[in-house]
Design a protein around this motif. Structure first.
Motif, short mmCIF file in Angstrom:
data_model
loop_
_atom_site.label_atom_id
_atom_site.label_comp_id
_atom_site.label_asym_id
_atom_site.label_seq_id
_atom_site.Cartn_x
_atom_site.Cartn_y
_atom_site.Cartn_z
N THR A 1 5.25 2.34 -11.33
CA THR A 1 4.08 2.69 -12.13
C THR A 1 2.81 2.29 -11.40
OG1 THR A 1 5.47 1.95 -13.92
CG2 THR A 1 3.27 2.65 -14.49
N ALA A 2 2.83 1.10 -10.80
CA ALA A 2 1.61 0.61 -10.15
C ALA A 2 1.22 1.50 -8.98
CB ALA A 2 1.81 -0.82 -9.69
N ILE A 3 2.22 2.05 -8.25
CA ILE A 3 1.90 2.95 -7.13
C ILE A 3 1.20 4.19 -7.67
CG2 ILE A 3 2.92 4.51 -5.43
CD1 ILE A 3 4.98 2.43 -4.85
N VAL A 4 1.74 4.74 -8.75
CA VAL A 4 1.12 5.94 -9.32
C VAL A 4 -0.30 5.64 -9.77
CG1 VAL A 4 1.34 7.65 -11.13
CG2 VAL A 4 3.35 6.83 -9.98
N VAL A 5 -0.47 4.45 -10.39
CA VAL A 5 -1.81 4.06 -10.82
C VAL A 5 -2.75 3.98 -9.62
CG1 VAL A 5 -3.15 2.11 -11.68
CG2 VAL A 5 -1.17 2.87 -12.92
N GLY B 134 -10.43 0.31 1.45
CA GLY B 134 -10.26 -1.13 1.21
C GLY B 134 -9.66 -1.39 -0.16
N MET B 135 -10.12 -0.63 -1.15
CA MET B 135 -9.62 -0.79 -2.51
C MET B 135 -8.12 -0.49 -2.57
SD MET B 135 -11.01 1.21 -5.79
CE MET B 135 -10.11 2.72 -5.54
N ASN B 136 -7.72 0.56 -1.85
CA ASN B 136 -6.30 0.92 -1.88
C ASN B 136 -5.44 -0.12 -1.16
OD1 ASN B 136 -3.93 2.45 -2.13
ND2 ASN B 136 -5.18 4.28 -2.23
N ILE B 137 -5.97 -0.69 -0.07
CA ILE B 137 -5.24 -1.75 0.62
C ILE B 137 -5.07 -2.95 -0.30
CG2 ILE B 137 -5.36 -3.41 2.53
CD1 ILE B 137 -6.62 -1.24 4.20
N PHE B 138 -6.11 -3.27 -1.04
CA PHE B 138 -6.07 -4.35 -2.03
C PHE B 138 -4.95 -4.12 -3.04
CE2 PHE B 138 -7.72 -6.54 -5.80
CZ PHE B 138 -8.16 -7.72 -5.25
N GLN B 139 -4.83 -2.88 -3.49
CA GLN B 139 -3.80 -2.60 -4.50
C GLN B 139 -2.40 -2.67 -3.92
OE1 GLN B 139 -5.55 1.11 -5.97
NE2 GLN B 139 -5.62 0.16 -7.97
N THR B 140 -2.22 -2.14 -2.69
CA THR B 140 -0.87 -2.21 -2.09
C THR B 140 -0.47 -3.65 -1.84
OG1 THR B 140 -2.06 -1.36 -0.19
CG2 THR B 140 -0.24 -0.05 -0.98
N ALA B 141 -1.46 -4.51 -1.55
CA ALA B 141 -1.14 -5.93 -1.34
C ALA B 141 -0.47 -6.50 -2.58
CB ALA B 141 -2.41 -6.70 -1.02
N ILE B 142 -0.96 -6.12 -3.75
CA ILE B 142 -0.36 -6.66 -4.98
C ILE B 142 1.03 -6.09 -5.20
CG2 ILE B 142 -0.63 -6.63 -7.47
CD1 ILE B 142 -3.62 -7.10 -6.81
N ILE B 143 1.22 -4.83 -4.82
CA ILE B 143 2.57 -4.26 -4.92
C ILE B 143 3.52 -5.03 -4.02
CG2 ILE B 143 3.93 -2.17 -4.65
CD1 ILE B 143 1.38 -0.59 -5.15
N LEU B 144 3.07 -5.38 -2.81
CA LEU B 144 3.89 -6.17 -1.90
C LEU B 144 4.26 -7.50 -2.51
CD1 LEU B 144 5.13 -6.54 0.89
CD2 LEU B 144 3.00 -7.55 1.63
N PHE B 145 3.28 -8.12 -3.20
CA PHE B 145 3.53 -9.40 -3.87
C PHE B 145 4.67 -9.26 -4.88
CE2 PHE B 145 2.36 -11.72 -7.82
CZ PHE B 145 2.68 -12.98 -7.39
N TYR B 146 4.62 -8.21 -5.67
CA TYR B 146 5.66 -8.02 -6.69
C TYR B 146 7.04 -7.79 -6.06
CZ TYR B 146 3.35 -7.98 -11.20
OH TYR B 146 2.73 -8.36 -12.35
N ILE B 147 7.07 -6.97 -4.97
CA ILE B 147 8.37 -6.72 -4.35
C ILE B 147 8.92 -8.02 -3.78
CG2 ILE B 147 9.58 -5.37 -2.60
CD1 ILE B 147 8.50 -3.66 -4.77
N SER B 148 8.03 -8.87 -3.24
CA SER B 148 8.48 -10.15 -2.70
C SER B 148 9.05 -11.05 -3.79
CB SER B 148 7.32 -10.88 -2.02
OG SER B 148 6.66 -10.03 -1.14
#
Lengths: 126, 495, 81
Positions: A89-93, A40-54
């Motif tokens: 960077t955020a993906i690596v984090v 769940g935590m990792n899904i939460f983080q990828t959601a924010i990455i998606l936000f940035y790409i958008s």
């Protein structure tokens, strides 16, 4: 009516990122198994990455790679590459967080012999 | 050393910190016993860099350092002023003293994994130092994650078997906090198109009352509040800090939360600006509310605790409450008080945790086990008393000066909630600490349950040094306000 | 043409996320989570973020899944929820 539809459809990436964040939060809060919480935590983080790409996306924009050209290029033809660089960077984090969390989960399993939160809490009370 | 070289120390602190941590780990491959001396040397070198940077800033005033010579908004900038240079010096001093003091205990507990532990130790303080110095919002996130990830790993080294579980809980909450911060930065980026703090603050004033900026503001605040353990978001703090290995708690408890508290000031005063945060978004009321709640909750809950270190964790929560409440009051004296309290708190909490850890080693973790400890280790106990008196706020100690400015500020603003909460919590803290003194001093036991542990000279030296740090912060309170806190407030255009 | 692919990937991303959280076998969670990461990387490739998609495919879908399977190997596979 059309404007409401436009509001919903035109921003579907943002709706998706909120939905994914909520799925992640739900898993973190309500799941009993620690591995599920970590997912769940990792899904939460990828959601924010998606936000940035958008943020960087432009309608009709293409990949921000320039061929060797001498003439000037129109900026609006390319998507904004800066958020992409940040998200590398955020993906690596997020992967490192995932790794640390799983390592802690293995430590917990060695200590208590289970990964279910209620059983661990019961075990700790004794 | 020439002045131009010293400018580069601002980036050397971070890059060499990262490099040296890996070399420390690589020492394991040559000879394991080299790791710890090398770590001490590295932190000593970084402290020297930090010290000369501080001297430079005091002499020539604050400056910006551009990484690779690229000026912002394209490049990343580091901004060094008196306050963050001083705080970074404190971070290194605390880490150095803590490592020297607990050398034997690290070797005893982590003997076969000392390389990895030391590498994490250096990475942690490097991350904190980067958070202090950077002037780039995204760079701050990355360094925040470096500090947090190493913090999670260090906290999992446990005295008790709960430690990994408590640490994993911290991972979940800490990640939510960091993600909220990142999300907030994203919202700011949408509107301003920049990540440099100065640039963002210049652009933000042209678009007041934008809902996007407001969302960014709220997300950033909540994110940092989770990381600093402010009252409703503090759940991870007592568990994680109580169950961990003693020397780790005396490293992370004073540093982690205080550095994040500094970020709050940096973001509110230098990115959003005072008028913006206080007048348009009425941050004052919210921060006062949370601050007062944290002060009262921390002070009252601490009274109920039976475990000494857990009690100190609630004292940390109270201290965070003071800092946020002072920010909420919002006039110059209150903010000066919070910043001074932030600086003093690093020294006070460090001394408190270090000496309490010494007592715990000699007796046990519970407060009622402290019986007769003052006889057993008179030296460690007297430093513990010194630190506690400072937390209570007895006049010549540093804790007094911070509280004095806070009280003065809240009176000027007619904010009696903050005024009353600070007085009440000082009173409650007095009760709290005198209860431990009573156990330690008056209740003699004929046959102590544990024999007095052999403590090395370096451990005594470290405890003494932490006590001296507290005394020095108290004696130098006036120059600290004059030369470090006030220039910061002046640049924030506060008065 | 673009939006149909987009919509399809979006739906699959959401269903993979929900399935990864809800399924009772942790190894299945690992595989579904890998699929989720890979679909996310497709989504980013569609949106023009090729470098991010590369990183996600190798680090997110690759290394994460390896970590995950390794962790399950060291702990237990079945779970109650």
């Amino acid at each position: 009516m059309d404007s409401i539809l436009e509001f919903i459809v035109g921003r579907y990436n943002y709706w998706l990122y909120i939905l994914l964040m909520m799925i992640g939060l739900y898993a973190m809060i309500s799941k009993n198994n620690l591995t599920k919480k970590i997912v769940g935590m990792n899904i939460f983080q990828t959601a924010i990455i998606l936000f940035y790409i958008s943020i960087g996306f432009k309608k009709g924009g293409t990949i921000p790679i320039l061929e060797h050209t001498s003439h000037a290029v129109e900026v609006s033809h390319f998507v904004n590459p800066l958020p992409h660089v940040l998200m590398l960077t955020a993906i690596v984090v997020s992967v490192s967080t995932f790794g640390v969390a799983l390592a802690l989960a293995i430590m917990i399993y060695r200590e208590h012999g289970t990964l279910e939160e209620d059983e661990i809490l019961k075990c700790l009370e004794q | 050393m020439s002045g131009t070289m010293t400018y580069h120390f601002s980036v050397i602190l971070v890059t060499f910190g990262l490099l040296l941590s890996f070399i420390t780990y690589a020492m394991t491959w040559i000879k394991r016993s080299l790791c710890l001396p090398f770590a001490v040397l590295s932190i000593g070198f970084l402290s020297y860099c930090s010290f000369s940077l501080f001297i430079l800033v005091i002499e020539r005033g604050p400056f910006e350092y551009y990484l690779g010579g690229w000026p912002p908004p394209i490049g990343i900038a580091y901004y060094i002023d008196e306050l963050n240079a001083f705080l970074s010096l404190l971070v290194y001093l605390v880490a150095l003293i803590n490592l020297l003091c607990n050398r034997e205990r690290f070797l005893e507990k982590q003997g076969d994994r000392i390389g990895g532990t030391m590498a994490l130790y250096i990475l942690f303080i490097t991350g904190l130092n980067g958070i202090l110095l950077t002037a780039d919002l995204f760079n701050l996130y990355v360094l925040l994650e470096i500090a947090s990830l190493t913090g999670y790993a260090l906290l999992a080294i446990g005295d008790k078997r709960q430690a990994p579980f408590a640490s994993l809980n911290y991972v979940f909450l800490g990640t939510i906090g960091a993600c909220f911060y990142l999300l907030g930065v994203g919202y700011l980026y949408i509107k301003t198109g920049s990540l440099n703090m100065q640039d963002v603050s210049r652009l933000i004033t042209q678009i007041p009352k934008s809902p996007t900026i407001l969302s960014g503001f709220i997300f950033i605040l909540i994110g940092i509040w989770i990381k600093m353990g402010l009252f409703p978001f503090h759940i991870w703090l007592p568990r994680a800090y109580t169950n961990t290995f003693g020397p780790i708690s005396s490293l992370i408890a004073p540093l982690g939360t205080k550095v994040m508290a500094y970020v709050i000031f940096r973001v509110i005063l230098f990115v959003f600006g005072k008028e913006f945060s206080f007048e348009i978004y009425s941050l004052g009321h919210v921060a006062t509310l949370f601050g007062v709640a944290a002060i009262l909750y921390g002070a009252i809950t601490a009274l109920r605790q039976t475990d000494l270190r857990r009690m100190l964790c609630f004292v940390v929560i109270t201290e965070i409450g003071y800092i946020v409440a002072g920010l909420g009051v919002g006039n110059i004296n209150a903010i000066r008080g919070s910043l001074l309290h932030l600086l003093n708190d690093v020294a006070m909490t460090f001394c408190l945790f270090l000496s309490a850890d010494h007592l715990i080693v000699n007796t046990g973790t519970k407060i009622e086990e402290l019986k007769g400890v003052f006889q057993k280790t008179p030296f460690g106990s007297s430093i513990y008393v010194l630190a506690s008196l400072s937390v209570i706020g007895i006049p010549p100690s540093p804790g007094f000066f911070g509280k004095w400015y806070l009280l003065q500020g809240s009176l000027e603003a007619q904010n009696f909630w903050v005024f009353g909460a600070i007085l009440l919590s000082s009173l409650l803290n007095t009760v709290l600490f005198f209860r431990t003194f009573e156990e330690g001093y008056y209740h003699h036991t004929e046959s102590p349950s544990y024999g007095p542990k052999k403590t090395s000279l370096s451990a005594y030296g470290g405890i003494l040094a932490s006590g001296l740090l507290v005394v020095l912060m108290g004696l130098l309170a006036h120059p600290i306000v004059g030369h470090i806190v006030d220039p910061f407030l002046l640049r924030a255009r506060l008065p | 043409m673009g939006w149909q692919i987009d919509l399809l990937i979006l739906l699959m991303v959401i269903s993979c996320a929900i399935a990864a959280v809800e399924v009772k076998d942790l190894l299945a969670t690992a595989i579904l989570f890998g699929a989720y990461s890979f679909l996310m990387c497709l989504l980013w490739a569609v949106m023009g973020a090729v470098d991010v998609a590369f990183t996600e495919a190798s680090v997110g879908a690759g290394v994460s899944t390896v970590f995950f399977v390794g962790a399950i190997y060291h702990t237990r596979r079945r779970t109650k929820d």
